[in-house]
Design a protein around this motif. Structure first.
Motif, PDB file in Angstrom:
ATOM      1  N   ARG A 178       0.646  -1.221   0.229  1.00 16.14           N
ATOM      2  CA  ARG A 178       0.049   0.009  -0.132  1.00 16.14           C
ATOM      3  C   ARG A 178       1.095   1.191  -0.017  1.00 16.14           C
ATOM      4  NH1 ARG A 178      -5.349  -0.626   1.311  1.00 16.14           N
ATOM      5  NH2 ARG A 178      -5.762  -2.733   1.956  1.00 16.14           N
ATOM      6  N   CYS A 179       0.340   2.474  -0.550  1.00 19.32           N
ATOM      7  CA  CYS A 179       1.130   3.583  -0.668  1.00 19.32           C
ATOM      8  C   CYS A 179       0.165   4.612  -0.440  1.00 19.32           C
ATOM      9  CB  CYS A 179       2.088   3.490  -1.644  1.00 19.32           C
ATOM     10  SG  CYS A 179       1.409   3.411  -3.217  1.00 19.32           S
ATOM     11  N   THR A 181      -2.043   7.653   1.379  1.00 18.47           N
ATOM     12  CA  THR A 181      -2.663   7.990   2.347  1.00 18.47           C
ATOM     13  C   THR A 181      -4.056   8.071   2.212  1.00 18.47           C
ATOM     14  OG1 THR A 181      -2.818  10.383   1.790  1.00 18.47           O
ATOM     15  CG2 THR A 181      -0.934   9.580   3.387  1.00 18.47           C
ATOM     16  N   LYS A 185      -3.222  15.271   2.758  1.00 21.06           N
ATOM     17  CA  LYS A 185      -2.061  15.868   2.845  1.00 21.06           C
ATOM     18  C   LYS A 185      -1.024  14.777   3.356  1.00 21.06           C
ATOM     19  CE  LYS A 185      -0.450  20.110   4.928  1.00 21.06           C
ATOM     20  NZ  LYS A 185      -0.773  20.975   6.050  1.00 21.06           N
ATOM     21  N   GLY A 186       0.242  14.627   3.026  1.00 19.01           N
ATOM     22  CA  GLY A 186       1.112  13.525   3.571  1.00 19.01           C
ATOM     23  C   GLY A 186       2.695  13.811   3.116  1.00 19.01           C
ATOM     24  N   ALA A 187       3.381  13.442   4.109  1.00 16.44           N
ATOM     25  CA  ALA A 187       4.744  13.422   4.086  1.00 16.44           C
ATOM     26  C   ALA A 187       5.757  12.592   4.676  1.00 16.44           C
ATOM     27  CB  ALA A 187       5.350  14.910   4.349  1.00 16.44           C
ATOM     28  N   THR A 188       5.144  11.367   4.370  1.00 17.30           N
ATOM     29  CA  THR A 188       5.517  10.218   5.215  1.00 17.30           C
ATOM     30  C   THR A 188       6.165   9.312   4.080  1.00 17.30           C
ATOM     31  OG1 THR A 188       3.950  10.320   6.823  1.00 17.30           O
ATOM     32  CG2 THR A 188       4.851   8.100   6.555  1.00 17.30           C
ATOM     33  N   GLY A 189       7.748   9.690   3.581  1.00 19.92           N
ATOM     34  CA  GLY A 189       8.379   8.712   2.692  1.00 19.92           C
ATOM     35  C   GLY A 189       7.954   9.175   1.414  1.00 19.92           C
ATOM     36  N   TYR A 190       8.437   8.628   0.416  1.00 20.95           N
ATOM     37  CA  TYR A 190       8.586   8.877  -1.055  1.00 20.95           C
ATOM     38  C   TYR A 190       7.103   8.564  -1.683  1.00 20.95           C
ATOM     39  CZ  TYR A 190      13.392   7.768  -0.601  1.00 20.95           C
ATOM     40  OH  TYR A 190      14.652   7.813  -0.158  1.00 20.95           O
ATOM     41  N   ASP A 191       6.811   9.360  -2.610  1.00 20.14           N
ATOM     42  CA  ASP A 191       5.452   9.430  -3.306  1.00 20.14           C
ATOM     43  C   ASP A 191       5.469   8.175  -4.205  1.00 20.14           C
ATOM     44  OD1 ASP A 191       3.090   9.927  -4.372  1.00 20.14           O
ATOM     45  OD2 ASP A 191       3.412  12.029  -4.502  1.00 20.14           O
ATOM     46  N   LEU A 192       5.069   7.166  -3.790  1.00 25.24           N
ATOM     47  CA  LEU A 192       5.051   5.904  -4.693  1.00 25.24           C
ATOM     48  C   LEU A 192       3.500   5.966  -5.479  1.00 25.24           C
ATOM     49  CD1 LEU A 192       6.474   2.951  -2.639  1.00 25.24           C
ATOM     50  CD2 LEU A 192       7.760   4.794  -4.108  1.00 25.24           C
ATOM     51  N   ARG A 194       2.055   8.751  -6.891  1.00 20.82           N
ATOM     52  CA  ARG A 194       2.114   9.439  -8.101  1.00 20.82           C
ATOM     53  C   ARG A 194       3.017   8.420  -8.984  1.00 20.82           C
ATOM     54  NH1 ARG A 194       0.949  13.781  -4.559  1.00 20.82           N
ATOM     55  NH2 ARG A 194      -0.872  14.695  -5.508  1.00 20.82           N
ATOM     56  N   LEU A 195       4.277   7.860  -8.399  1.00 19.89           N
ATOM     57  CA  LEU A 195       5.047   7.161  -9.500  1.00 19.89           C
ATOM     58  C   LEU A 195       4.315   6.042 -10.090  1.00 19.89           C
ATOM     59  CD1 LEU A 195       8.051   6.830 -10.089  1.00 19.89           C
ATOM     60  CD2 LEU A 195       8.150   5.323  -8.276  1.00 19.89           C
ATOM     61  N   VAL A 439      14.193   2.586 -11.771  1.00 20.13           N
ATOM     62  CA  VAL A 439      13.122   2.549 -11.028  1.00 20.13           C
ATOM     63  C   VAL A 439      12.340   1.563 -11.462  1.00 20.13           C
ATOM     64  CG1 VAL A 439      10.763   3.886 -10.606  1.00 20.13           C
ATOM     65  CG2 VAL A 439      12.960   5.194 -10.469  1.00 20.13           C
TER      66      VAL A 439
ATOM     67  N   SER B 411       3.087  12.162   9.162  1.00 23.40           N
ATOM     68  CA  SER B 411       3.638  13.688   8.901  1.00 23.40           C
ATOM     69  C   SER B 411       2.681  14.382   7.746  1.00 23.40           C
ATOM     70  CB  SER B 411       4.959  13.773   8.504  1.00 23.40           C
ATOM     71  OG  SER B 411       5.322  15.014   8.258  1.00 23.40           O
ATOM     72  N   GLY B 412       2.018  15.294   8.052  1.00 23.58           N
ATOM     73  CA  GLY B 412       1.406  15.937   6.968  1.00 23.58           C
ATOM     74  C   GLY B 412       2.283  16.946   6.076  1.00 23.58           C
ATOM     75  N   LEU B 454      15.005   9.584   6.903  1.00 22.94           N
ATOM     76  CA  LEU B 454      13.865   8.970   6.307  1.00 22.94           C
ATOM     77  C   LEU B 454      13.373   7.565   6.509  1.00 22.94           C
ATOM     78  CD1 LEU B 454      12.163  10.805   3.253  1.00 22.94           C
ATOM     79  CD2 LEU B 454      12.168   8.203   3.207  1.00 22.94           C
TER      80      LEU B 454
END
Lengths: 456, 456
Positions: A178-179, A181, A185-192, A194-195, A439, B411-412, B454
């Motif tokens: 799962r990737c 949220t 809003k979210g800033a927990t690690g890499y944005d998989l 959108r990838l 990637v 984290s947001g 991270l």
């Protein structure tokens, strides 16, 4: 290639007889997509749940057999054609809307849900999901995500990358994950998340999506503006997008396309040098000022007529004609070359002028229309026979070179698939392509997911 | 560790004497960030152009020496602390705005441009860039991108991931590359742009960014609503976000924070059980109906008072008090633990109630305020001594468990940095973390970029 008995045995252990087919009829039915390219798969499976997709990818990986995710095959780039055989995974039975949560402005869906069915389910809650390809009634959300498919509303509301919160998927390694949220809003690690969106099934198979919903504006008004020629209309687009009121649709239709649409949509579609369809939405109290702002920008040198659609019928006829443009071109050329290049909006006049010149120089009929507010034009080359088809291919390379010279890129919403792979080095540096390949390897170490697509 | 003579020689070949420092004073100055964690780097460099960053990363990679990108160090997670030594790359001299292009709604900037300077430069063109951290006057755009830093406006306008078109960067491999587009739409390969945003300098160093601009609304109105208790305010937030008019700010401030803000901002800040600051923006003709819709949702059980700010001064005082909250807490606790958890909006009441209970159970003062429209709360634990600090750490683990149980995430907008690494397995499955590690390796094969951040 045919599947080995041990792989077939694995597949039979995972899928019931009515969810696994190796018969020729089904294989042919799943061999092509709207690109009209085709290649036979070795088998077709119809998963009903995530766990089956994990088991499938693991089994195929063990045998180095390709796995090709498929929504409803409405893409135009060959992205779901199994060029190297293998197993097509049709998500048509994973079509449940798992949750509609208006309080949190989200919906959780399986990938096989049709875009149009989702919109209908959301409407009573006062929400919509912005991506709206012309094929909305019969294309799947999973396919929309795989291709980052958009439509007219993207000019105001964005594409799937701006309207998706999280995903569940199975990587080419066979691992489920799962990737993203459930939050806006979210800033927990890499944005998989959108990838994966726009990766055309080459990194992972999406088995669930958490979509970001947008409140449905209560009112909309449609304007049509006709112009002396395509250049005048393109300059009007740039003026409209340079002022603060963003329309929720800003569609451009050139003279050739207008003739086609007129034939289909009747007298409500004008014949002119070019036409813009402009929609603004919002609360009723806001629309008069919004229409005034957009109309002021639409006026200028070369405007023939500007009018607000007088009735729901007129608006409906304009949109019906617009939607019929893609299929109508098949009547001229069954082998149309369907592109969706994109340039910064202020370069649209140079793009449409340049395309007219290329059409003349290569002696190929080109129809141009599309989502001008994003600078995203469908440039359709319509060769009528094999000789013209060769000229069209030469012309296409010039179209892409023109687009790149205008700071644009190869695709706004269709993606790359098989058809534009060879042109990727025009748009992307070798180092960027190298990173994309790394990637790909990170997600799909054995290269089994949708081989022959996207990366050159 | 000290840098080897051959690496130092390489650095001296790339950087002029005033752009490379190994002196203790500079190394100390660049050893910490707003987390108050610190570790000495071996050198600090001040690049002026992309090519220098490429040369630097290549040289450091050859010597397996860490490279730590740094904006202005305003982050709160230790993300720019050089925990394993190495070379800090301060982008403060790459601070040019290269292009403001209102016609295409974009700006091209170097990473060292301050957020506030950019906003000032955009204002005369009628545009803004939505991310607006409290630190806007002194934080850099590069840092905003690295952390996916947002602020109050994100509730309507999104975070950096929704407001960036393309990037130029240098991967940990030493290779420079461009990704993304100059257009508002694109489907040409994998979305590396969003992947870099929020990656905290662990994948690549950003050397240029193409930002998506938004037209600046011509009018704004500020409401303040006070409530009997935090639960009543949280329920009002959920009601406001469930109706169609999206505010451009929806800030929550709890009772403890209000006392602090009152002390700083004076009588314009009320003392109450909780307060919401609500802003709506748009064209003047639209604001009356927008205010009415939002106000109707804000009303309900537990509302004490709802009023529209009567003057620019009153609005200014409310915002000044809100902005002073983060620094003001230092007066209570120099070791405040500053979190920014996020949950789906409808779960906010359960979150704020749960936090009150945890505060009592662990006997730790907790101040809660933040971007409630996104469900993004700053949960600040304020231990006053070492004993309380240990209790606070135990409490923090319970806060994160509560957040995850409410479908939220760690984290947001602050990111993970050093401080939340150990909690990542709470938020993400092992398979997701494994894929993130593989992506890290794809960009940074030798693991030299910002080690110790991270990923756990």
């Amino acid at each position: 290639m045919t599947l080995s008995p041990t792989l077939l045995e694995s597949l039979r252990a995972t899928f019931a007889p009515d969810a696994l087919s190796t018969g020729e009829a089904e294989r042919i039915a799943y061999s092509y997509d709207n690109s009209r390219l085709h290649a036979l798969p070795d088998a077709v499976v119809f998963p009903a749940e995530h766990a089956q997709v994990e088991a499938l990818v693991r089994a195929c990986r063990a045998h180095k057999v390709p796995v090709i995710a498929r929504g409803r095959g409405s893409n135009t780039t060959g992205a779901s054609v199994p060029v190297e055989g293998g197993v097509v995974v049709s998500f048509e039975r994973m079509n449940r809307i798992l949750r509609i949560d208006p309080d949190n402005r989200l919906a959780v869906v399986e990938p096989g849900v049709l875009n149009g069915d989702l919109q209908q389910a959301l409407a009573p809650h006062g929400f919509f999901w912005p991506p709206d390809p012309t094929s909305a009634p019969w294309c799947s959300v999973g396919g929309n995500l795989a291709c980052n498919a958009a439509g007219p509303r993207a000019v105001k509301y964005g594409s799937p990358r701006e309207n998706t919160l999280g995903l569940r998927a199975v990587a080419g390694s066979g691992e489920g994950f799962r990737c993203g949220t459930y939050t806006s809003k979210g800033a927990t690690g890499y944005d998989l998340t959108r990838l994966l969106i726009g990766s055309e099934g080459t990194l992972a198979l999406i088995t669930e999506a958490t979509l970001k919903l947008t409140p449905k504006p209560s009112s909309v008004r449609t304007l049509r503006a006709t112009y002396r020629d395509v250049g005048a209309a393109a300059r009007a687009v740039a003026r409209i997008m340079a002022q603060p009121v963003t329309p929720c649709a800003l569609e451009f239709i050139d003279d050739v396309a207008l003739k086609l649409a007129h034939a289909h949509g009747g007298d409500s579609v004008p014949l002119a040098g070019a036409m813009l369809m402009i929609e603004v939405d919002g609360e009723p109290a806001t629309l008069d000022s919004a229409v005034a702002a957009v109309a002021a920008a639409a006026r200028g040198d070369g405007l023939d007529e500007l009018r607000v659609a007088q009735s729901a019928e007129e608006t409906g006829a304009l949109w019906a004609a617009r939607r019929a443009l893609s299929p109508a071109q098949r009547t001229i050329s069954p082998n149309k070359i369907n592109e969706d290049v994109v340039v910064p909006v202020s370069h649209l006049p140079a793009l449409v002028d340049g395309i007219k010149q290329l059409s003349a120089r290569h002696d190929v009929l080109i129809v141009t229309f599309g989502h001008a507010g994003n600078g995203n034009l469908h440039v359709n080359l319509l060769p009528r026979d094999e000789v013209e088809r060769e000229r069209a291919h030469a012309c296409l390379a010039d179209v892409f070179a023109l687009v790149i010279s205008l700071e644009g890129t190869l695709s706004g919403e269709h993606g790359i698939g098989m058809i534009k792979r060879e042109f990727m080095p025009l748009a992307l540096e070798a180092s960027t392509l190298g990173l994309m390949r790394s990637v790909k390897t990170a997600f799909d170490p054995d290269g089994i997911l949708n081989p022959g697509k996207l990366l050159p």
